[in-house]
Design a protein around this motif. Structure first.
Motif, PDB file in Angstrom:
ATOM      1  N   PRO A   1       0.803  -1.231   0.000  1.00  0.00           N
ATOM      2  CA  PRO A   1       0.000   0.000   0.000  1.00  0.00           C
ATOM      3  C   PRO A   1       0.833   1.278   0.000  1.00  0.00           C
ATOM      4  CG  PRO A   1      -0.933  -1.599   1.519  1.00  0.00           C
ATOM      5  CD  PRO A   1       0.382  -2.172   1.061  1.00  0.00           C
ATOM      6  N   ALA A   2       2.093   1.188   0.455  1.00  0.00           N
ATOM      7  CA  ALA A   2       2.942   2.380   0.470  1.00  0.00           C
ATOM      8  C   ALA A   2       3.234   2.897  -0.940  1.00  0.00           C
ATOM      9  CB  ALA A   2       4.256   2.075   1.196  1.00  0.00           C
ATOM     10  N   ASN A   3       3.038   2.037  -1.946  1.00  0.00           N
ATOM     11  CA  ASN A   3       3.298   2.437  -3.332  1.00  0.00           C
ATOM     12  C   ASN A   3       2.116   3.148  -3.979  1.00  0.00           C
ATOM     13  OD1 ASN A   3       5.915   1.292  -3.472  1.00  0.00           O
ATOM     14  ND2 ASN A   3       5.045  -0.734  -3.838  1.00  0.00           N
ATOM     15  N   TYR A   4       1.053   3.360  -3.248  1.00  0.00           N
ATOM     16  CA  TYR A   4      -0.185   3.866  -3.826  1.00  0.00           C
ATOM     17  C   TYR A   4      -0.699   5.078  -3.053  1.00  0.00           C
ATOM     18  CZ  TYR A   4      -0.098  -0.545  -6.344  1.00  0.00           C
ATOM     19  OH  TYR A   4       0.288  -1.587  -7.144  1.00  0.00           O
ATOM     20  N   ASN A   5      -1.695   5.755  -3.665  1.00  0.00           N
ATOM     21  CA  ASN A   5      -2.380   6.879  -3.025  1.00  0.00           C
ATOM     22  C   ASN A   5      -1.431   8.011  -2.651  1.00  0.00           C
ATOM     23  OD1 ASN A   5      -5.174   5.756  -2.898  1.00  0.00           O
ATOM     24  ND2 ASN A   5      -4.171   4.210  -1.620  1.00  0.00           N
ATOM     25  N   GLY A   6      -0.422   8.227  -3.506  1.00  0.00           N
ATOM     26  CA  GLY A   6       0.515   9.315  -3.272  1.00  0.00           C
ATOM     27  C   GLY A   6      -0.106  10.679  -3.550  1.00  0.00           C
ATOM     28  N   LYS A   7       0.562  11.719  -3.092  1.00  0.00           N
ATOM     29  CA  LYS A   7       0.057  13.080  -3.262  1.00  0.00           C
ATOM     30  C   LYS A   7      -0.053  13.469  -4.727  1.00  0.00           C
ATOM     31  CE  LYS A   7       1.816  14.770   1.186  1.00  0.00           C
ATOM     32  NZ  LYS A   7       2.709  15.757   1.844  1.00  0.00           N
TER      33      LYS A   7
END
Length: 424
Positions: free
Chosen positions: A140-146
């Protein structure tokens, strides 16, 4: 529904303590009550060998109108004055126990999540699960970035008036769908929804629910993309994405094989431009005629959603317009035409691992040697599920034993959690 804080204190190393949510929303230990988990409809003790630390990317959820329970010193089940708490695991983890609870008679159906037992052990929260697959692409850290909204706008400018792009843009921003976001991040597996209709009425469908269940967590597409729209997105993604995959059959649509003519033509147009990447379909495989058209057009891999190899169990969950034999026919055709086939096995502790279910799977794989099982925690209200499915004929063997037994007989069978890039 998420607890707001934790009140956990270290205990003796061998103690596995029940937890609950109090009225303020805090997670607390239940003094002198051993933790229980749930297998099917039964609350049972948990051993330390079943536990792993709560994964960093897991969520904790309340179970409204479900009272937490534990086991007292006399070995008796005891209610706790508090609400049952569940962990919602990230992909890659397969749960082995449900949370223990007593359900209120008038409880509304729970939202569609994969409820997993969570306990206190050695001063930290732990869950009952096994790690079945490692794939950093789905962290999940690879997604939903700014930068996501900006990337969505960029692709919409590059592919204007493409309804698929508009759909997955909405799924990316509003539903945080990972496969949708990959189109805009220009990488890995990208979802290409194609079908607004379905030939099944799955009990746990995430895009369309009847009144007996709960609101769907996603909205199903309301249009039928053209072959031109499909090809445009496919060429765009496969031409530039590292380990690029396009996947028909997403959570925001029905059954893609019902759009076989448009998908098949889209695949032919894609392959006329680029040989790069992998073309995948996620399907219930219940429409062999459509499946064959898509396979013949150049499908590389197929992932089939399935809950059971027994007709009575399959029919109870899918409530489909086709029989299980249709699924087997589609799988045989795909295997005979060198398509990489995996099963998206919807897993529920105390059901999937019943003796009769395991025996049916063993017979299934002897006839249809698919390459992979993807273990997926079934997102559903446990009580609603068990009320719908056939009664058990025997005690379950346990999730770990279920997987170990299959792997021992079928050593070539990969047991994981994700679709992997396949060199085809």
């Amino acid at each position: 529904m998420k607890p707001n804080k934790k009140k956990i204190r270290p205990r003796r190393a061998n103690e596995i303590t029940a937890v609950y949510a109090d009225r303020s929303g805090s997670i607390c230990e239940a003094d002198d009550l051993r933790a229980l988990g749930r297998i099917g409809a039964h609350n049972v003790p948990i051993t330390s060998g079943e536990l792993i630390p709560l994964p960093d990317s897991a969520d904790l959820m309340f179970m409204p109108a479900h009272t937490a329970v534990g086991m007292n010193g006399a070995g008796e089940e005891a209610e706790i004055v508090g609400t049952a708490v569940a962990a919602i695991l990230p992909q890659g983890y397969t749960r082995t126990y449900l949370p223990a609870f007593h359900r209120a008679p008038d409880a509304a159906p729970l939202p569609l999540y994969g409820y997993t037992a969570v306990v206190s052990y050695r001063g930290e929260l732990c869950v009952t699960a096994v790690y079945t697959d490692e794939n950093e692409k789905w962290d999940p850290a690879n997604y939903n970035g700014k930068e996501l909204k900006r990337l969505v706008r960029r692709t919409m400018k590059e592919l204007p008036d493409n309804r698929i792009v508009e759909q997955v843009g909405n799924c990316s921003i509003n539903y945080h769908c990972l496969t949708a976001q990959n189109l805009f991040y220009r990488r890995w597996e990208c979802g290409v929804p194609t079908s607004p209709v379905c030939n099944a009425n799955c009990l746990g469908c995430i895009s369309l629910q009847s009144s007996e269940c709960c609101p769907s967590p996603q909205e199903r597409i309301t249009f039928a993309p053209t072959a031109e729209e499909i090809a445009e997105v496919g060429i765009y993604h496969l031409s530039i994405a590292p380990d690029g995959i396009i996947s028909f059959g997403q959570g925001c649509e029905g059954e893609p094989s019902l759009a076989a003519d448009r998908i098949a033509e889209g695949i032919r147009r894609i392959r006329a431009v680029t040989p790069r990447g992998q073309i995948n379909m996620n399907s219930n495989a219940g429409f062999p005629e459509g499946m064959k058209k898509i396979v013949d057009a150049g499908l590389d891999s197929l992932r089939v959603s399935i809950i059971s190899a027994r007709e009575e169990s399959y029919d109870a969950y899918y409530r489909a317009s086709y029989p299980l034999d249709n699924v087997k026919e589609s799988l045989r055709y795909a295997l005979d035409h060198d398509v990489y086939v995996s099963l998206n096995l919807l897993h529920f502790p105390g059901f999937t691992d019943r003796v009769e279910e395991l025996a049916a799977w063993q017979e299934f794989f002897r006839v249809l040697p698919v390459q992979m099982i993807q273990m997926r925690n079934l997102n559903i209200d446990p009580t609603l599920f068990l009320r719908t499915m056939p009664e058990a004929e025997s005690d379950p063997v346990g999730t770990k034993n279920f997987m170990d037994t299959l792997h021992a007989e079928f050593p070539q069978l990969v047991i994981g959690s994700f679709s992997h890039y396949v060199n085809v």
